[in-house]
Scaffold this motif. Structure first.
Motif, PDB file in Angstrom:
ATOM      1  N   UNK A  55       0.828  -1.212   0.000  1.00  0.00           N
ATOM      2  CA  UNK A  55       0.000   0.000   0.000  1.00  0.00           C
ATOM      3  C   UNK A  55       0.859   1.257   0.000  1.00  0.00           C
ATOM      4  N   UNK A  56       0.309   2.333  -0.528  1.00  0.00           N
ATOM      5  CA  UNK A  56       0.985   3.636  -0.545  1.00  0.00           C
ATOM      6  C   UNK A  56      -0.059   4.713  -0.770  1.00  0.00           C
ATOM      7  N   UNK A  61       5.117   7.577  -2.940  1.00  0.00           N
ATOM      8  CA  UNK A  61       5.730   6.244  -2.800  1.00  0.00           C
ATOM      9  C   UNK A  61       5.522   5.603  -1.442  1.00  0.00           C
ATOM     10  N   UNK A  62       4.992   6.340  -0.471  1.00  0.00           N
ATOM     11  CA  UNK A  62       4.891   5.792   0.874  1.00  0.00           C
ATOM     12  C   UNK A  62       3.560   6.174   1.489  1.00  0.00           C
ATOM     13  N   UNK A  63       3.310   5.639   2.697  1.00  0.00           N
ATOM     14  CA  UNK A  63       2.083   5.918   3.423  1.00  0.00           C
ATOM     15  C   UNK A  63       2.212   7.225   4.197  1.00  0.00           C
ATOM     16  N   UNK A  94      -6.580   8.843  -0.266  1.00  0.00           N
ATOM     17  CA  UNK A  94      -6.714   7.734  -1.212  1.00  0.00           C
ATOM     18  C   UNK A  94      -5.453   6.894  -1.173  1.00  0.00           C
ATOM     19  N   UNK A  95      -5.623   5.625  -0.872  1.00  0.00           N
ATOM     20  CA  UNK A  95      -4.506   4.695  -0.775  1.00  0.00           C
ATOM     21  C   UNK A  95      -4.558   3.714  -1.936  1.00  0.00           C
ATOM     22  N   UNK A 112      -8.286   2.474  -1.799  1.00  0.00           N
ATOM     23  CA  UNK A 112      -9.013   2.636  -0.541  1.00  0.00           C
ATOM     24  C   UNK A 112      -9.169   4.126  -0.277  1.00  0.00           C
ATOM     25  N   UNK A 113     -10.377   4.577  -0.236  1.00  0.00           N
ATOM     26  CA  UNK A 113     -10.678   5.975   0.051  1.00  0.00           C
ATOM     27  C   UNK A 113     -11.076   6.079   1.522  1.00  0.00           C
TER      28      UNK A 113
END
Length: 439
Positions: A55-56, A61-63, A94-95, A112-113
């Motif tokens: 996931x990001x 590029x990252x969370x 938004x992921x 994933x919102x």
């Protein structure tokens, strides 16, 4: 060529499928979500550890900094968890979650919102460490509900309405050590918070474990509420049990859903953040440091102190001079030149006597001649003999010493102080008998 590009595009569209999911998180509460193959319409799993996820944040590029992703080999699933801060309130994140099927290397994507709803942060928090669980075990809603029931029904009844888990993290990620045995659990750190005031039983428990705060860990310690936690499967490290917070007035209601109040609160927070933002200043406005003033200040104070001390010393020596008068010293300094004159006069007289003596009796470095006089009366016959003559000391009886304690013979020449040391007698060796006796 165009046909080939169209075929590749179709395969790419078919290979990467996209799905969208909507979630909601609250400020100050723990958010967690389990990523499973069903999210990507994968229902059949052929081998273990078949699926991997990444996931990001969308277009990044990252969370986000407050969110963490970890994969659990025990549950064969990935987990997103974290506590949204106040700065994320009212925002939609938004992921992008990319999934890989390691069986056939099929790739799928899901979006994933997540909307972060505003909520007042609980000021009263209870911090604890559970040793017999890992971080993934608190992703189970049943365990979390059991932990909340302990506080809501027994230790903290006032928090029944708003008690929530505000933080959760693995003890290893918080600086702890891995267990020596792989079968042991790593431990998990959990914080639960509420707006309710701490109960008397919680305050009593804190006083009970307060002496343990200086220890790093104390799994051996048992408390009065040990059985309450062990009955539902929690073993706590009481060295890490702490209560942090303030006593909040009851009129503060965190569940106020007034949209205007929320908007007003967000506007004030944004204005405060804008005012707290650091702004650079031009180079010409930077103050210059004056070293001349600093050096002057550094030398002025010691110089003044030195001047005061010198003035005090001079005053003592000048005005108290009569107290240092010593008559003996004054007499010595007044007569010191007379002593020198007497010493010089004595040295001159001694040198005159020595010079006259040397003139009357010249000594040679090779042969010394002495005047010998006969002891017979009325016959002043004198002869000169050499001191190297072996018969000189045997024939002349006038060279015998007048002092019984002195081995030197004094010359009877009328001049006192002339001595001649005699030679030792000749050695007369004897003969030894058979028995070693001198014959």
């Amino acid at each position: 060529m165009q046909l080939i590009i169209l075929i590749v595009a179709c395969l790419a569209i078919h290979g990467v499928q996209s799905f969208k999911l909507k979630l909601q998180a609250n400020v100050g509460e723990l958010f967690n979500y389990k990523i499973e193959p069903q999210l990507f319409n994968w229902t059949h799993q052929v081998i273990s550890e078949q699926f991997r996820y990444r996931p990001s944040l969308q277009h990044y590029p990252d969370l986000p900094s407050w969110m963490r992703y970890m994969y659990s080999h025990e549950y064969h699933a990935g987990f997103l968890y974290g506590t949204p801060p106040i700065s994320a309130a009212g925002k939609t994140l938004n992921l992008d979650v990319v999934a890989l099927n390691r069986q056939n290397y099929e790739t799928r994507q899901s979006v994933i919102s997540m909307f972060v709803a505003h909520k007042f942060v609980a000021p009263n928090v209870v911090q604890m460490k559970i040793d017999n669980l890992n971080w993934v075990h608190l992703m189970d809603p049943g365990r979390v509900e059991n932990l909340r029931n302990i506080f809501r029904k027994d230790l903290w009844p006032g928090s029944k309405e708003d008690l929530s888990v505000v933080f959760m993290e693995s003890a290893v990620n918080m600086g702890g050590r891995l267990p020596l045995r792989p079968q042991q659990r790593e431990g998990v750190i959990v914080h639960v918070g509420s707006f309710a005031q701490f109960s008397p039983r919680l305050k009593q428990l804190q006083e009970e474990v307060r002496p343990l705060y200086k220890l790093p860990t104390c799994t051996y310690k048992r408390t009065s509420v040990q059985k309450i936690f062990e009955n539902v499967g929690f073993k706590l490290d009481w060295c890490a049990f702490k209560m942090v917070g303030i006593e909040t007035p009851t009129e503060v209601l965190y569940h106020n859903n007034d949209a205007k109040h929320k908007q007003h609160q967000l506007t004030e927070e944004q204005q405060q953040r804008r005012n707290d933002r650091w702004l650079g200043i031009p180079r010409e406005d930077v103050p210059m440091r004056n070293y001349i003033d600093e050096f002057a200040f550094a030398f002025a104070i010691p110089g003044m102190i030195l001047a005061v001390l010198l003035g005090m010393l001079s005053a003592v020596l000048c005005f108290q001079h009569h107290k240092f008068y010593d008559p003996h010293s004054e007499f010595f300094f007044d007569n010191i030149f007379h002593l020198c004159e007497e010493s010089c006069a004595k040295s001159e007289s001694v040198s005159d006597d020595d010079s006259s003596l040397h003139m009357d009796y010249p000594m040679s470095s090779t042969v010394q001649m002495v005047q010998c006089s006969d002891t017979k009366p009325m016959q002043p016959v004198t002869t000169l003999k050499s001191l190297k003559d072996p018969n000189f000391l045997l024939d002349n009886t006038s060279l015998r010493s007048q002092s019984p304690n002195n081995s030197l013979y004094q010359l009877d020449s009328g001049v006192a102080g002339i001595y001649a040391r005699p030679k030792p007698p000749p050695y007369k060796g004897g003969t030894l008998g058979r028995n070693g006796v001198d014959i």
